[in-house]
Design a protein around this motif. Structure first.
Motif, PDB file in Angstrom:
ATOM      1  N   SER A 106       0.880  -1.166   0.000  1.00 42.59           N
ATOM      2  CA  SER A 106       0.000   0.000   0.000  1.00 42.59           C
ATOM      3  C   SER A 106       0.919   1.217   0.000  1.00 42.59           C
ATOM      4  O   SER A 106       1.525   1.553   1.022  1.00 42.59           O
ATOM      5  N   ALA A 107       1.051   1.867  -1.148  1.00 43.45           N
ATOM      6  CA  ALA A 107       2.084   2.885  -1.331  1.00 43.45           C
ATOM      7  C   ALA A 107       1.879   4.096  -0.423  1.00 43.45           C
ATOM      8  O   ALA A 107       2.805   4.540   0.259  1.00 43.45           O
ATOM      9  N   LEU A 108       0.706   4.692  -0.436  1.00 43.81           N
ATOM     10  CA  LEU A 108       0.367   5.803   0.466  1.00 43.81           C
ATOM     11  C   LEU A 108       1.353   6.964   0.409  1.00 43.81           C
ATOM     12  O   LEU A 108       1.454   7.729   1.344  1.00 43.81           O
ATOM     13  N   GLY A 109       2.080   7.121  -0.666  1.00 43.60           N
ATOM     14  CA  GLY A 109       3.106   8.139  -0.655  1.00 43.60           C
ATOM     15  C   GLY A 109       3.121   9.057  -1.855  1.00 43.60           C
ATOM     16  O   GLY A 109       4.123   9.699  -2.139  1.00 43.60           O
ATOM     17  N   PHE A 110       2.021   9.144  -2.583  1.00 39.83           N
ATOM     18  CA  PHE A 110       1.995   9.968  -3.793  1.00 39.83           C
ATOM     19  C   PHE A 110       1.377  11.320  -3.481  1.00 39.83           C
ATOM     20  O   PHE A 110       0.216  11.587  -3.784  1.00 39.83           O
ATOM     21  N   TYR A 111       2.141  12.190  -2.830  1.00 35.27           N
ATOM     22  CA  TYR A 111       1.681  13.517  -2.465  1.00 35.27           C
ATOM     23  C   TYR A 111       2.679  14.532  -3.003  1.00 35.27           C
ATOM     24  O   TYR A 111       3.838  14.211  -3.275  1.00 35.27           O
ATOM     25  N   PRO A 112       2.287  15.771  -3.174  1.00 36.73           N
ATOM     26  CA  PRO A 112       3.173  16.773  -3.778  1.00 36.73           C
ATOM     27  C   PRO A 112       4.375  17.071  -2.892  1.00 36.73           C
ATOM     28  O   PRO A 112       4.260  17.090  -1.664  1.00 36.73           O
ATOM     29  N   PRO A 113       5.546  17.310  -3.481  1.00 35.19           N
ATOM     30  CA  PRO A 113       6.741  17.622  -2.683  1.00 35.19           C
ATOM     31  C   PRO A 113       6.641  19.000  -2.045  1.00 35.19           C
ATOM     32  O   PRO A 113       5.965  19.891  -2.553  1.00 35.19           O
ATOM     33  N   GLU A 114       7.356  19.176  -0.951  1.00 32.44           N
ATOM     34  CA  GLU A 114       7.361  20.460  -0.239  1.00 32.44           C
ATOM     35  C   GLU A 114       8.105  21.537  -1.014  1.00 32.44           C
ATOM     36  O   GLU A 114       7.738  22.705  -0.980  1.00 32.44           O
ATOM     37  N   ASN A 115       9.189  21.133  -1.679  1.00 32.72           N
ATOM     38  CA  ASN A 115      10.023  22.111  -2.366  1.00 32.72           C
ATOM     39  C   ASN A 115      10.839  21.405  -3.442  1.00 32.72           C
ATOM     40  O   ASN A 115      10.739  20.184  -3.612  1.00 32.72           O
ATOM     41  N   ALA A 116      11.668  22.168  -4.155  1.00 36.72           N
ATOM     42  CA  ALA A 116      12.435  21.617  -5.277  1.00 36.72           C
ATOM     43  C   ALA A 116      13.451  20.575  -4.821  1.00 36.72           C
ATOM     44  O   ALA A 116      13.724  19.598  -5.532  1.00 36.72           O
ATOM     45  N   LEU A 117      14.024  20.766  -3.624  1.00 38.01           N
ATOM     46  CA  LEU A 117      15.012  19.814  -3.127  1.00 38.01           C
ATOM     47  C   LEU A 117      14.375  18.460  -2.836  1.00 38.01           C
ATOM     48  O   LEU A 117      14.943  17.407  -3.149  1.00 38.01           O
ATOM     49  N   VAL A 118      13.194  18.475  -2.244  1.00 35.59           N
ATOM     50  CA  VAL A 118      12.471  17.231  -1.989  1.00 35.59           C
ATOM     51  C   VAL A 118      12.085  16.563  -3.309  1.00 35.59           C
ATOM     52  O   VAL A 118      12.186  15.341  -3.459  1.00 35.59           O
ATOM     53  N   ALA A 119      11.664  17.372  -4.285  1.00 39.81           N
ATOM     54  CA  ALA A 119      11.298  16.825  -5.593  1.00 39.81           C
ATOM     55  C   ALA A 119      12.485  16.126  -6.246  1.00 39.81           C
ATOM     56  O   ALA A 119      12.347  15.040  -6.836  1.00 39.81           O
ATOM     57  N   LEU A 120      13.673  16.722  -6.143  1.00 31.85           N
ATOM     58  CA  LEU A 120      14.879  16.115  -6.710  1.00 31.85           C
ATOM     59  C   LEU A 120      15.214  14.813  -5.989  1.00 31.85           C
ATOM     60  O   LEU A 120      15.557  13.806  -6.624  1.00 31.85           O
ATOM     61  N   SER A 121      15.101  14.837  -4.666  1.00 34.32           N
ATOM     62  CA  SER A 121      15.375  13.642  -3.871  1.00 34.32           C
ATOM     63  C   SER A 121      14.471  12.497  -4.305  1.00 34.32           C
ATOM     64  O   SER A 121      14.914  11.354  -4.466  1.00 34.32           O
ATOM     65  N   ARG A 122      13.207  12.796  -4.527  1.00 33.01           N
ATOM     66  CA  ARG A 122      12.255  11.751  -4.935  1.00 33.01           C
ATOM     67  C   ARG A 122      12.555  11.224  -6.330  1.00 33.01           C
ATOM     68  O   ARG A 122      12.449  10.022  -6.582  1.00 33.01           O
ATOM     69  N   ARG A 123      12.934  12.106  -7.246  1.00 31.76           N
ATOM     70  CA  ARG A 123      13.233  11.662  -8.613  1.00 31.76           C
ATOM     71  C   ARG A 123      14.413  10.691  -8.621  1.00 31.76           C
ATOM     72  O   ARG A 123      14.399   9.689  -9.343  1.00 31.76           O
ATOM     73  N   ILE A 124      15.419  10.988  -7.804  1.00 27.06           N
ATOM     74  CA  ILE A 124      16.581  10.113  -7.725  1.00 27.06           C
ATOM     75  C   ILE A 124      16.171   8.742  -7.177  1.00 27.06           C
ATOM     76  O   ILE A 124      16.542   7.697  -7.716  1.00 27.06           O
ATOM     77  N   TYR A 125      15.393   8.755  -6.108  1.00 18.48           N
ATOM     78  CA  TYR A 125      14.957   7.496  -5.489  1.00 18.48           C
ATOM     79  C   TYR A 125      14.024   6.723  -6.420  1.00 18.48           C
ATOM     80  O   TYR A 125      14.159   5.502  -6.585  1.00 18.48           O
ATOM     81  N   ASP A 126      13.079   7.429  -7.037  1.00 18.20           N
ATOM     82  CA  ASP A 126      12.113   6.773  -7.914  1.00 18.20           C
ATOM     83  C   ASP A 126      12.786   6.111  -9.110  1.00 18.20           C
ATOM     84  O   ASP A 126      12.311   5.091  -9.619  1.00 18.20           O
ATOM     85  N   GLY A 127      13.878   6.686  -9.579  1.00 16.23           N
ATOM     86  CA  GLY A 127      14.535   6.156 -10.754  1.00 16.23           C
ATOM     87  C   GLY A 127      15.346   4.904 -10.509  1.00 16.23           C
ATOM     88  O   GLY A 127      15.782   4.260 -11.469  1.00 16.23           O
ATOM     89  N   GLY A 128      15.550   4.525  -9.245  1.00 10.68           N
ATOM     90  CA  GLY A 128      16.377   3.369  -8.948  1.00 10.68           C
ATOM     91  C   GLY A 128      15.786   2.449  -7.911  1.00 10.68           C
ATOM     92  O   GLY A 128      14.942   1.616  -8.202  1.00 10.68           O
ATOM     93  N   ARG A 129      16.223   2.646  -6.667  1.00 11.90           N
ATOM     94  CA  ARG A 129      15.846   1.736  -5.589  1.00 11.90           C
ATOM     95  C   ARG A 129      14.342   1.660  -5.373  1.00 11.90           C
ATOM     96  O   ARG A 129      13.789   0.577  -5.174  1.00 11.90           O
ATOM     97  N   GLY A 130      13.683   2.805  -5.411  1.00 14.88           N
ATOM     98  CA  GLY A 130      12.245   2.815  -5.161  1.00 14.88           C
ATOM     99  C   GLY A 130      11.469   2.034  -6.206  1.00 14.88           C
ATOM    100  O   GLY A 130      10.599   1.220  -5.880  1.00 14.88           O
ATOM    101  N   LYS A 131      11.797   2.270  -7.468  1.00 21.30           N
ATOM    102  CA  LYS A 131      11.105   1.578  -8.547  1.00 21.30           C
ATOM    103  C   LYS A 131      11.303   0.063  -8.456  1.00 21.30           C
ATOM    104  O   LYS A 131      10.364  -0.715  -8.607  1.00 21.30           O
ATOM    105  N   ARG A 132      12.522  -0.362  -8.175  1.00 20.77           N
ATOM    106  CA  ARG A 132      12.793  -1.803  -8.072  1.00 20.77           C
ATOM    107  C   ARG A 132      12.016  -2.435  -6.925  1.00 20.77           C
ATOM    108  O   ARG A 132      11.478  -3.545  -7.060  1.00 20.77           O
ATOM    109  N   ALA A 133      11.951  -1.743  -5.791  1.00 24.73           N
ATOM    110  CA  ALA A 133      11.235  -2.284  -4.640  1.00 24.73           C
ATOM    111  C   ALA A 133       9.743  -2.390  -4.912  1.00 24.73           C
ATOM    112  O   ALA A 133       9.108  -3.404  -4.596  1.00 24.73           O
TER     113      ALA A 133
END
Length: 217
Positions: A106-133
């Protein structure tokens, strides 16, 4: 947990299916607790994790010490992981690969980022470890139909996604004593209740900003 997590943990034991809950603890060492909810007894195992003030910025990289070892040894027929972009999902995916038992997310984590730094952090994670998991899951639970597109964008096959809206037991919605509540808190006029975490994505600021227009109308 999530809206229906506690309901599952409480109701399934009544049907003969124990649901041990693994969650976080600030500092210290892993510990076992027993919680009671009505006539249900729930086992809660807490694992220490770190915390940063930058809310949701670094959690994907924060381990929960002891969780992987516990997941490897805990008797289970199904693992149900809650919250995408947190280490719990990666550890659950690892256990799924090692043990071969089904993983529901149950993902429960698709909410808008607080700022540009958080958005970048998510893009990095989503492109690798997060997507695989996430793609390791046997089934993914979306709270709304809109969440389907988030899962698909991360490479989850449509046939693995089920939409299950948040649910509550009817007893949770039974009305209370309105007059006693108003008197206790010295309330007059129209009362607007906001029930959620104090988090940027919950819209409390929008509600407050809208109130002058609402009151004027």
């Amino acid at each position: 947990p999530g809206c229906y997590g506690p309901e599952l943990a409480c109701d399934e034991p009544r049907r003969g299916h124990p649901v041990p809950v693994a969650t976080t603890a600030r500092g210290g060492s892993p510990r076992d607790e027993t919680m009671r909810e009505g006539d249900a007894s729930i086992r809660v195992v807490r694992f220490p994790t770190s915390h940063f003030k930058g809310d949701y910025l670094f959690p994907p990289w924060l381990p929960m010490k002891g969780l992987r070892k516990w997941l490897a040894a805990e008797p289970a027929d199904i693992i149900h992981a809650h919250s995408y972009r947190f280490a719990t999902l990666e550890e659950a995916a690892h256990a799924r690969r090692k043990r071969g038992i089904p993983l529901v997310v149950s993902a429960l984590g698709f909410y808008p980022p607080e700022n540009a730094l958080v958005a970048l952090s998510r893009r990095i994670y989503d492109g690798g470890r997060g997507k695989r998991a996430l793609r390791a899951a046997d089934r993914c639970v979306a709270l709304t139909r809109d969440e389907i597109r988030h899962h698909v964008a991360l490479g989850v096959a449509m046939e693995k996604i089920d939409v299950i809206p948040p649910g509550l037991q009817p007893r949770a919605l039974e009305p209370g004593d309105r007059e006693r509540f108003r008197k206790e808190y010295d309330l007059e006029g129209i009362v607007v209740m906001f029930l959620a975490r104090l988090a940027h994505d919950k819209g409390l600021a929008d509600l407050v900003n809208a109130m002058p227009s609402v009151l004027a109308a």
